[in-house]
Enzyme design. Structure first.
Site, PDB file in Angstrom:
ATOM      1  CD  GLU A   1      -2.769   1.147   2.461  1.00 53.55           C
ATOM      2  OE1 GLU A   1      -2.731   0.226   3.285  1.00 53.55           O
ATOM      3  OE2 GLU A   1      -3.504   2.151   2.574  1.00 53.55           O
TER       4      GLU A   1
ATOM      5  NE  ARG B   1       3.869  -8.096  11.019  1.00 55.19           N
ATOM      6  CZ  ARG B   1       3.343  -7.290  10.079  1.00 55.19           C
ATOM      7  NH1 ARG B   1       2.352  -7.671   9.336  1.00 55.19           N
ATOM      8  NH2 ARG B   1       3.816  -6.074   9.917  1.00 55.19           N
TER       9      ARG B   1
ATOM     10  CE  LYS C   1       3.078   0.062   4.818  1.00 55.62           C
ATOM     11  NZ  LYS C   1       2.441  -0.071   3.520  1.00 55.62           N
TER      12      LYS C   1
HETATM   13  P1  ATP Z   1       2.618  -2.307   7.871  1.00 56.47           P
HETATM   14  O1  ATP Z   1       2.000  -3.034   9.014  1.00 56.47           O
HETATM   15  O2  ATP Z   1       4.038  -1.983   8.048  1.00 56.47           O
HETATM   16  O3  ATP Z   1       1.817  -1.116   7.434  1.00 56.47           O
HETATM   17  P2  ATP Z   1       1.369  -3.645   5.808  1.00 56.47           P
HETATM   18  O4  ATP Z   1       1.075  -5.083   5.801  1.00 56.47           O
HETATM   19  O5  ATP Z   1       0.208  -2.778   6.090  1.00 56.47           O
HETATM   20  O6  ATP Z   1       2.583  -3.354   6.718  1.00 56.47           O
HETATM   21  P3  ATP Z   1       1.558  -3.443   3.023  1.00 56.47           P
HETATM   22  O7  ATP Z   1       2.063  -2.318   2.212  1.00 56.47           O
HETATM   23  O8  ATP Z   1       0.116  -3.761   2.962  1.00 56.47           O
HETATM   24  O9  ATP Z   1       2.001  -3.142   4.485  1.00 56.47           O
HETATM   25  O10 ATP Z   1       2.414  -4.747   2.766  1.00 56.47           O
HETATM   26  C1  ATP Z   1       2.721  -5.260   1.504  1.00 56.47           C
HETATM   27  C2  ATP Z   1       3.065  -6.709   1.649  1.00 56.47           C
HETATM   28  O11 ATP Z   1       4.160  -6.878   2.526  1.00 56.47           O
HETATM   29  C3  ATP Z   1       1.907  -7.491   2.229  1.00 56.47           C
HETATM   30  O12 ATP Z   1       1.752  -8.685   1.481  1.00 56.47           O
HETATM   31  C4  ATP Z   1       2.329  -7.788   3.623  1.00 56.47           C
HETATM   32  O13 ATP Z   1       1.798  -8.999   4.070  1.00 56.47           O
HETATM   33  C5  ATP Z   1       3.851  -7.833   3.514  1.00 56.47           C
HETATM   34  N1  ATP Z   1       4.467  -7.472   4.778  1.00 56.47           N
HETATM   35  C6  ATP Z   1       4.275  -6.351   5.495  1.00 56.47           C
HETATM   36  N2  ATP Z   1       4.955  -6.397   6.648  1.00 56.47           N
HETATM   37  C7  ATP Z   1       5.616  -7.574   6.662  1.00 56.47           C
HETATM   38  C8  ATP Z   1       6.492  -8.223   7.586  1.00 56.47           C
HETATM   39  N3  ATP Z   1       6.831  -7.649   8.742  1.00 56.47           N
HETATM   40  N4  ATP Z   1       6.980  -9.429   7.257  1.00 56.47           N
HETATM   41  C9  ATP Z   1       6.653 -10.010   6.092  1.00 56.47           C
HETATM   42  N5  ATP Z   1       5.836  -9.464   5.186  1.00 56.47           N
HETATM   43  C10 ATP Z   1       5.308  -8.262   5.459  1.00 56.47           C
HETATM   44 MG    MG Z   2      -1.509  -3.677   4.681  1.00 53.87          MG
END
Ligand code: ATP
Ligand code: MG
Length: 597
Positions: free
Chosen positions: A69, A300, A310
């Site tokens: 995102e 994760r 983020k």
């Molecule tokens: P955040 O919690 O940091 O905002 P998010 O999941 O909301 O992370 P996205 O931009 O939606 O951020 O993530 C893109 C991809 O990266 C998704 O498929 C998510 O599952 C993966 N991802 C995010 N954080 C991790 C992590 N700590 N370990 C592994 N994969 C991750």
């Molecule tokens: Mg997300």
């Protein structure tokens, strides 16, 4: 929410032995053996991305996607997902799409899109022409929503968000049907179309799937799939004022792009039934054809002493606790780059920790080890004095300058040598001299001999102290026949070997030394995150570096002998002032240092 047990892992021997093997790859192997993804051409797939997707044949390939995102910069957790998705595509001769999941105009913007693209490239992955935006599908998502309404599978709810939440129930209590659940198809269509036309204010209506308010899984209790937002979207501008929700958008985007394996983190496990429910309905309506994508979850990445979210990283940036997204202490990929962590080390780390379903916190030292291993091979060696102490060689001629030949890499002679000028007055490290040596101290103290690395053997004759009794000048004599590389150099057996710089030639510079950003190993669990910020996570010191570094360029990396790996971060003041960041020390001294404090 079920609380999962967290384990701190020091090393992951299982994955070390068989890098690249994981349960997801096993599933893919099985799918390929069963031809599970053959014949995936969906004739109804909309034109703009049909052309792009057809750049790689569908029938043979595994198709994954990395779906960030654009609401922040990528962090090391994302690197795990990138390595998994792009790594699988590469190894199976498939394709990995870069898809921006941009359904929330409030938090997303173009700056983040650009930064994300650059970070994926920096890690060494290429989506080629396969870059998509969920917002490209807004029209399809809307049409499909009309279809859900027409089939009686969706309705407009006019309860406000608090009421919707209240009616949703809990894990132990069933939900209650909204009074609007019985609206007619005609009325639903009319209101939904008017929602699109901007006739209502935010929060007045939402579109919900009609599934089951008593379902044990809360995600199936009539999830909201559209809400009204009168906001400007970074790509579609003001064209839309209703925006689809993640759960609805994600599975459909996957299906439109013919993704075979939709890999996400464990928190989406409970959403999988909804993912399947939506796609199954669309198959029933004849909009999608089997096989549709399937979702698989992995744990994760949690890394000790940093936060990988983020939302929390934004807080650190916006409140000024760090110097921006690319602050070298930040666990972002732009921060890692500035810190000097090589992308190859990050990939090695992702390989080493592997992919599984167990929730754990990886010790930061494992991450640092991977960086060290890569830097050890790639970095040339140089001298730097971080805490200088003056040393005078009394029997060396006053104005004489000679050159010592120093190897650039102890294991890679092909990297050549450099010259280090030697003069009567030199800098040594303060910590290399003591007045009264503790047991086992082999460096300089009155009466002792050491070798100046790549130079001469010297003997300490005496020292001066400052007003508080600290040594400020050391006096030595040198043995003229002892120069490294000369015939008689071995006559002088000494146990200590220290680095040094000619005072006349040393270049002053600034060095940033970093420590863990948080004092707590698991800061994500802490209520008030900021209280656990390490107040000493950055220390800036004035230092000296050898003259051969004059021609260094920003981004160049070196091992400063005995101090660690460093990257040239900036050249200020008309090329006169170098700023280096320390990436990592030579050995893991963190736990030991902590005890000492
Ligand atoms: P955040 O919690 O940091 O905002 P998010 O999941 O909301 O992370 P996205 O931009 O939606 O951020 O993530 C893109 C991809 O990266 C998704 O498929 C998510 O599952 C993966 N991802 C995010 N954080 C991790 C992590 N700590 N370990 C592994 N994969 C991750
Ligand atoms: Mg997300």
């Amino acid at each position: 929410m079920i609380k999962k047990k967290k384990i701190v892992i020091k090393s992951t021997s299982e994955d070390k032995n068989q890098p690249g093997i994981n349960f997801i790859r096993n599933i893919i192997d099985q799918d390929l053996n069963n031809n599970a993804f053959d014949g995936r051409k969906w004739s109804g797939r909309p034109k703009p991305f049909r052309d792009q997707c057809d750049a790689k044949p569908d029938t043979t390939s595994v198709r994954t996607r990395f779906p960030p995102e654009p609401n922040g910069y990528l962090h090391l957790g994302h690197a795990k997902s990138i390595c998994l998705n792009f790594g699988i595509a590469k190894d199976y001769d498939g394709a990995c799409h870069l898809r921006f999941d941009d359904t929330n105009p409030v938090t997303e913007n173009e700056e983040y899109v650009q930064a994300i693209k650059e970070s994926v490239k920096w890690l060494g992955f290429d989506w080629e022409e396969l870059m998509f935006f969920s917002s490209d599908y807004f029209e399809y998502l809307y049409d499909f929503a009309l279809e859900f309404i027409k089939k009686g599978d969706a309705y407009v709810d006019s309860l406000d968000s608090d009421e919707i939440r209240r009616c949703r129930g809990t894990l132990t209590e069933k939900g209650i049907d909204s009074p609007f659940r019985i609206r007619s198809v005609k009325e639903n269509l009319e209101i939904f179309e008017n929602m699109r036309l901007g006739k209502f204010k935010e929060g007045s209506h939402v579109l919900r799937l009609k599934i089951d308010m008593e379902a044990p899984n809360l995600n199936l209790r009539d999830p909201v799939i559209y809400r009204i937002l009168h906001k400007t979207h970074h790509k579609t501008g003001r064209r839309w004022c209703i925006y689809p929700m993640y759960d609805y958008t994600h599975c459909i985007s996957d299906a439109l792009e013919n993704i075979t394996h939709s890999l996400c983190t464990l928190e989406f496990e409970d959403h999988r039934v909804l993912y399947d429910w939506i796609l199954n309905k669309l198959m029933k309506y004849g909009i999608l054809k089997a096989p549709v994508p399937r979702q698989y979850e992995f744990s994760r990445l949690n890394l000790s002493h940093v936060v990988l979210s983020k939302r929390k990283l934004i807080q650190l940036v916006e409140e000024g606790h760090v110097d921006g997204w690319d602050d070298p202490r930040m666990p972002t990929l732009v921060g890692a780059k500035r810190r000097g962590y090589p992308s190859s080390g990050i990939k090695k780390f992702c390989d080493r920790i592997g992919i599984s379903k167990s929730d754990s916190i990886i010790d930061y030292t494992i991450f640092e080890d991977c960086a060290r291993e890569e830097l050890n091979d790639s970095c040339q060696r140089r001298f730097a004095i971080l805490d200088p102490l003056k040393l005078v060689i009394e029997n060396y001629p006053n104005n004489s300058i000679e050159h010592c030949i120093a190897g650039n890499h102890p294991k890679l002679p092909q990297l050549g040598t450099r010259e280090i000028p030697f003069t009567k007055e030199i800098w040594i490290e303060k910590s290399d001299f003591v007045i009264t040596p503790p047991k086992g101290f082999f460096r300089l103290y009155p009466g002792n001999k050491v070798r100046l690395r790549f130079g001469y053997v010297i003997e300490c004759l005496g020292y001066d102290v400052d007003e508080v009794g600290k040594p400020n000048t050391i006096y030595c004599r040198y043995f003229s026949e002892s120069k490294s590389g000369s015939l008689k150099s071995n006559y002088h057996k000494v146990k200590g070997n220290i680095h040094w710089l000619s005072m006349q030639h040393a270049i002053p510079c600034t060095i940033n030394l970093f420590d863990r950003l948080f004092l707590s190993a698991d800061p994500s669990k802490i209520e008030n995150l900021l209280e656990h910020l390490n107040p000493h996570s950055k220390k800036t010191t004035k230092a000296f570096i050898e003259p051969s570094l004059k021609s260094a360029q920003i981004g160049d990396q070196f091992q400063f002998e005995r101090h660690g790996y460093f990257i040239l971060d900036a050249i200020n003041d008309n090329k006169n002032s170098f700023v280096f960041n320390r990436t990592v020390t030579l050995r893991d001294t963190w736990a030991k240092d902590r005890k000492r404090k």
